[in-house]
Design a protein around this motif. Sequence first.
Motif, PDB file in Angstrom:
ATOM      1  N   HIS A   1       4.223  -4.978 -20.646  1.00  0.00           N
ATOM      2  CA  HIS A   1       4.981  -4.142 -19.706  1.00  0.00           C
ATOM      3  C   HIS A   1       6.395  -3.882 -20.202  1.00  0.00           C
ATOM      4  CE1 HIS A   1       5.702  -8.350 -18.568  1.00  0.00           C
ATOM      5  NE2 HIS A   1       6.912  -7.957 -18.240  1.00  0.00           N
ATOM      6  N   MET A   2       6.980  -4.876 -20.901  1.00  0.00           N
ATOM      7  CA  MET A   2       8.375  -4.696 -21.326  1.00  0.00           C
ATOM      8  C   MET A   2       8.503  -3.575 -22.351  1.00  0.00           C
ATOM      9  SD  MET A   2       6.747  -6.930 -23.254  1.00  0.00           S
ATOM     10  CE  MET A   2       6.643  -8.537 -22.518  1.00  0.00           C
ATOM     11  N   GLU A   3       7.465  -3.415 -23.167  1.00  0.00           N
ATOM     12  CA  GLU A   3       7.528  -2.355 -24.174  1.00  0.00           C
ATOM     13  C   GLU A   3       7.412  -0.982 -23.525  1.00  0.00           C
ATOM     14  OE1 GLU A   3       4.987  -3.088 -27.501  1.00  0.00           O
ATOM     15  OE2 GLU A   3       6.167  -4.836 -28.087  1.00  0.00           O
ATOM     16  N   LEU A   4       6.544  -0.899 -22.506  1.00  0.00           N
ATOM     17  CA  LEU A   4       6.395   0.368 -21.783  1.00  0.00           C
ATOM     18  C   LEU A   4       7.717   0.747 -21.104  1.00  0.00           C
ATOM     19  CD1 LEU A   4       4.118   2.460 -20.795  1.00  0.00           C
ATOM     20  CD2 LEU A   4       4.388   1.268 -18.619  1.00  0.00           C
TER      21      LEU A   4
ATOM     22  N   ASP B   1       0.839  -1.201   0.000  1.00  0.00           N
ATOM     23  CA  ASP B   1       0.000   0.000   0.000  1.00  0.00           C
ATOM     24  C   ASP B   1       0.867   1.241   0.000  1.00  0.00           C
ATOM     25  OD1 ASP B   1      -2.591  -0.720  -0.280  1.00  0.00           O
ATOM     26  OD2 ASP B   1      -2.845  -1.214   1.861  1.00  0.00           O
ATOM     27  N   VAL B   2       0.730   2.013  -1.045  1.00  0.00           N
ATOM     28  CA  VAL B   2       1.476   3.268  -1.097  1.00  0.00           C
ATOM     29  C   VAL B   2       0.455   4.388  -1.128  1.00  0.00           C
ATOM     30  CG1 VAL B   2       3.090   4.644  -2.430  1.00  0.00           C
ATOM     31  CG2 VAL B   2       3.345   2.161  -2.347  1.00  0.00           C
ATOM     32  N   PRO B   3       0.504   5.305  -0.180  1.00  0.00           N
ATOM     33  CA  PRO B   3      -0.503   6.377  -0.129  1.00  0.00           C
ATOM     34  C   PRO B   3      -0.532   7.158  -1.438  1.00  0.00           C
ATOM     35  CG  PRO B   3       0.991   6.475   1.776  1.00  0.00           C
ATOM     36  CD  PRO B   3       1.498   5.407   0.899  1.00  0.00           C
ATOM     37  N   GLY B   4      -1.730   7.404  -1.919  1.00  0.00           N
ATOM     38  CA  GLY B   4      -1.881   8.193  -3.138  1.00  0.00           C
ATOM     39  C   GLY B   4      -1.716   7.375  -4.415  1.00  0.00           C
ATOM     40  N   ARG B   5      -1.408   6.092  -4.273  1.00  0.00           N
ATOM     41  CA  ARG B   5      -1.271   5.250  -5.463  1.00  0.00           C
ATOM     42  C   ARG B   5      -2.246   4.098  -5.336  1.00  0.00           C
ATOM     43  NH1 ARG B   5       4.317   5.362  -6.910  1.00  0.00           N
ATOM     44  NH2 ARG B   5       4.851   7.525  -7.309  1.00  0.00           N
ATOM     45  N   ASP B   6      -3.330   4.128  -6.103  1.00  0.00           N
ATOM     46  CA  ASP B   6      -4.241   2.991  -6.009  1.00  0.00           C
ATOM     47  C   ASP B   6      -4.403   2.286  -7.348  1.00  0.00           C
ATOM     48  OD1 ASP B   6      -5.440   5.140  -7.090  1.00  0.00           O
ATOM     49  OD2 ASP B   6      -7.364   4.900  -6.050  1.00  0.00           O
ATOM     50  N   GLN B   7      -3.772   2.789  -8.393  1.00  0.00           N
ATOM     51  CA  GLN B   7      -3.810   2.016  -9.633  1.00  0.00           C
ATOM     52  C   GLN B   7      -2.519   2.193 -10.422  1.00  0.00           C
ATOM     53  OE1 GLN B   7      -6.651   3.514 -12.506  1.00  0.00           O
ATOM     54  NE2 GLN B   7      -7.211   5.138 -11.091  1.00  0.00           N
ATOM     55  N   CYS B   8      -2.337   1.267 -11.368  1.00  0.00           N
ATOM     56  CA  CYS B   8      -1.094   1.224 -12.144  1.00  0.00           C
ATOM     57  C   CYS B   8      -1.132   2.286 -13.249  1.00  0.00           C
ATOM     58  CB  CYS B   8      -0.924  -0.168 -12.741  1.00  0.00           C
ATOM     59  SG  CYS B   8       0.771  -0.527 -13.201  1.00  0.00           S
ATOM     60  N   VAL B   9      -0.021   2.498 -13.886  1.00  0.00           N
ATOM     61  CA  VAL B   9       0.055   3.505 -14.947  1.00  0.00           C
ATOM     62  C   VAL B   9      -0.764   3.088 -16.165  1.00  0.00           C
ATOM     63  CG1 VAL B   9       2.262   4.442 -14.241  1.00  0.00           C
ATOM     64  CG2 VAL B   9       2.205   2.489 -15.787  1.00  0.00           C
TER      65      VAL B   9
ATOM     66  N   SER C   1      10.199   5.968 -13.920  1.00  0.00           N
ATOM     67  CA  SER C   1      11.325   5.378 -13.213  1.00  0.00           C
ATOM     68  C   SER C   1      10.956   3.988 -12.732  1.00  0.00           C
ATOM     69  CB  SER C   1      11.709   6.263 -12.022  1.00  0.00           C
ATOM     70  OG  SER C   1      12.520   5.536 -11.136  1.00  0.00           O
ATOM     71  N   LEU C   2      11.778   3.033 -13.070  1.00  0.00           N
ATOM     72  CA  LEU C   2      11.526   1.663 -12.610  1.00  0.00           C
ATOM     73  C   LEU C   2      11.680   1.588 -11.102  1.00  0.00           C
ATOM     74  CD1 LEU C   2      11.180  -1.421 -13.253  1.00  0.00           C
ATOM     75  CD2 LEU C   2      13.654  -1.536 -13.361  1.00  0.00           C
ATOM     76  N   THR C   3      12.785   2.115 -10.608  1.00  0.00           N
ATOM     77  CA  THR C   3      13.086   1.977  -9.191  1.00  0.00           C
ATOM     78  C   THR C   3      12.138   2.807  -8.332  1.00  0.00           C
ATOM     79  OG1 THR C   3      15.363   1.893  -9.957  1.00  0.00           O
ATOM     80  CG2 THR C   3      15.016   1.938  -7.593  1.00  0.00           C
ATOM     81  N   ASN C   4      11.835   4.032  -8.766  1.00  0.00           N
ATOM     82  CA  ASN C   4      11.062   4.920  -7.907  1.00  0.00           C
ATOM     83  C   ASN C   4       9.565   4.846  -8.135  1.00  0.00           C
ATOM     84  OD1 ASN C   4      13.384   5.882  -6.705  1.00  0.00           O
ATOM     85  ND2 ASN C   4      13.678   7.410  -8.329  1.00  0.00           N
ATOM     86  N   THR C   5       9.123   4.369  -9.293  1.00  0.00           N
ATOM     87  CA  THR C   5       7.682   4.302  -9.527  1.00  0.00           C
ATOM     88  C   THR C   5       7.189   2.851  -9.469  1.00  0.00           C
ATOM     89  OG1 THR C   5       7.844   6.272 -10.882  1.00  0.00           O
ATOM     90  CG2 THR C   5       5.839   4.976 -11.087  1.00  0.00           C
ATOM     91  N   CYS C   6       7.688   2.021 -10.358  1.00  0.00           N
ATOM     92  CA  CYS C   6       7.188   0.643 -10.432  1.00  0.00           C
ATOM     93  C   CYS C   6       7.457  -0.107  -9.140  1.00  0.00           C
ATOM     94  CB  CYS C   6       7.851  -0.107 -11.585  1.00  0.00           C
ATOM     95  SG  CYS C   6       7.658   0.696 -13.172  1.00  0.00           S
ATOM     96  N   LEU C   7       8.719  -0.061  -8.698  1.00  0.00           N
ATOM     97  CA  LEU C   7       9.111  -0.886  -7.566  1.00  0.00           C
ATOM     98  C   LEU C   7       8.593  -0.340  -6.231  1.00  0.00           C
ATOM     99  CD1 LEU C   7      12.747  -1.884  -8.548  1.00  0.00           C
ATOM    100  CD2 LEU C   7      10.650  -3.183  -8.819  1.00  0.00           C
ATOM    101  N   ASP C   8       8.045   0.865  -6.263  1.00  0.00           N
ATOM    102  CA  ASP C   8       7.418   1.401  -5.054  1.00  0.00           C
ATOM    103  C   ASP C   8       6.290   0.476  -4.592  1.00  0.00           C
ATOM    104  OD1 ASP C   8       8.542   3.531  -3.935  1.00  0.00           O
ATOM    105  OD2 ASP C   8       7.044   5.006  -4.557  1.00  0.00           O
ATOM    106  N   CYS C   9       5.401   0.175  -5.542  1.00  0.00           N
ATOM    107  CA  CYS C   9       4.293  -0.718  -5.198  1.00  0.00           C
ATOM    108  C   CYS C   9       4.722  -2.173  -5.327  1.00  0.00           C
ATOM    109  CB  CYS C   9       3.106  -0.467  -6.121  1.00  0.00           C
ATOM    110  SG  CYS C   9       2.501   1.218  -6.069  1.00  0.00           S
ATOM    111  N   HIS C  10       5.368  -2.497  -6.464  1.00  0.00           N
ATOM    112  CA  HIS C  10       5.737  -3.895  -6.717  1.00  0.00           C
ATOM    113  C   HIS C  10       7.123  -4.160  -6.146  1.00  0.00           C
ATOM    114  CE1 HIS C  10       2.278  -3.919  -9.328  1.00  0.00           C
ATOM    115  NE2 HIS C  10       2.779  -2.920 -10.022  1.00  0.00           N
ATOM    116  N   SER C  11       7.209  -4.137  -4.807  1.00  0.00           N
ATOM    117  CA  SER C  11       8.531  -4.297  -4.207  1.00  0.00           C
ATOM    118  C   SER C  11       8.915  -5.768  -4.084  1.00  0.00           C
ATOM    119  CB  SER C  11       8.547  -3.645  -2.829  1.00  0.00           C
ATOM    120  OG  SER C  11       7.485  -4.173  -2.064  1.00  0.00           O
TER     121      SER C  11
END
Lengths: 330, 131
Positions: B61-64, B43-51, B91-101
């Motif tokens: 996802h790989m193309e994105l 759960d990341v505050p302010g993030r409830d859905q994917c890009v 950003s992979l590290t700061n956006t994607c991996l925030d939720c998908h850790s």
Amino acid sequence: MNALFSLVAVVVLMLLALFGTYGAGLQYLFGVIIPYIAIVTFLVGFVLRVVRWARSPVPFRIPTTCGQQKSLPWIKHHELENPSNGFSAFLRMALEILFFRSLFRNTKADLKSGPKLVYGSNKWLWLGGLVFHWSLLVVFIRHFRFFTEPVPFGINLLEELDSFFQVGLPIIYITDILLLGALTYLVGRRLLDARLRYISLNADYFPLFLILGIGCTGAWMRYFAKVDIVGVKQLSLGLFNLHPVVPEGIGAFFYIHLFLVSVLIAYFPFSKLMHMGGIFLSPTRNLANNNRVKRHVNPWNPVVKIHTYEEYEDEFREVMKEAGMPLEKE
Amino acid sequence: MFDGWKIIVGLIIFITLATVPFWYDAAAGKGTDAPDIRIETKDVPGRDQCVMPAEYMRSDHMELLNEWRDQVVRGNQRVHVTADGRKYSRSLTNTCLDCHSNKDTFCDRCHDYMSVKPYCWECHLEPEVMK
């Protein structure tokens, strides 16, 4: 006309798979039953065809040679072009199968104005054929990532080599481009050369278009319209574990691809594709040229009744002795 | 058959090679189970859905990620605006991996199953290493 007929046949097969799965909902038929029938047809048909060939007698050595036969020690012998023993014949076969050595000598006759008939070297068919066959082999082996779990190390290595240039994502495989390029050349060669077009039959075009269809649907699924790849692996693992499963919603292109592959391997034993087994059984290639060194007796010759001199002497020993004739044994 | 034993040996080799997947899978005994993928996210505050919608992400996802990389590294365009106007840092590290850790269950299980080796981690640090 032949080309058009074969093209239409392949397109009809594709539509059949499309409407069969996503129209009529026959995923189990196209995903399980037909592939199994195709595999059995391929294996049984292949063996029967080879056994049928093996029953034809080879009473005499008939290798095609284009080098000096082994004879007197001071005459230079060409071991590869005129193999004198089994090992040399094996080497010649290996070069033939792995590198299409005889096709390398391919020549082309052209009628130039004059009129003059000109013969020249023509390596394009050799190159196109070699690229096509090797790429197809690599593509086939790469598919073992769908067939096996866990995936063997060698398959990973092959994939990594094949995606060496890391172009695009999913990374473009080198052999995908080579395969489709070589196939385009092989089809184009038959279509554009009037003389080749004249001698090309359905049996020549159909496998080409079929493999082209397989290659295109495969590339399409990987690079453009992606299918549910985990479902694909589950289905193929199910086939090879003899425990078929049909995951839902894999995508129509997969079933088209699979159906074309099934048709290809079921068609295999009945077609010119059997050169895969036939190359090993070519008597003009796989025999050593030892006709003069060894005595070859025709196996179906009737048994000749013979009476050797020893037997003759045994029969008439007494009489011969009385007449004072010389004897081998007293 | 003439030269029968040679041909029979050849046929046996051929049949063995042609049926490799059958006996390999029987020997490995892994069955047909799909990989046990855990897609629950932190759960990341302010993030409830994917890009992007999940269906698109599952297949593409790989193309994105590839597009993002090119846009950031080569074009210095760091902000991704979704179709409905949300803004994300590319950003992979700061956006994607925030939720998908949970990389080992979220990323690796599928990639291992399909024998895919993403080269993300040749540059990016794996989430575990960062902690």
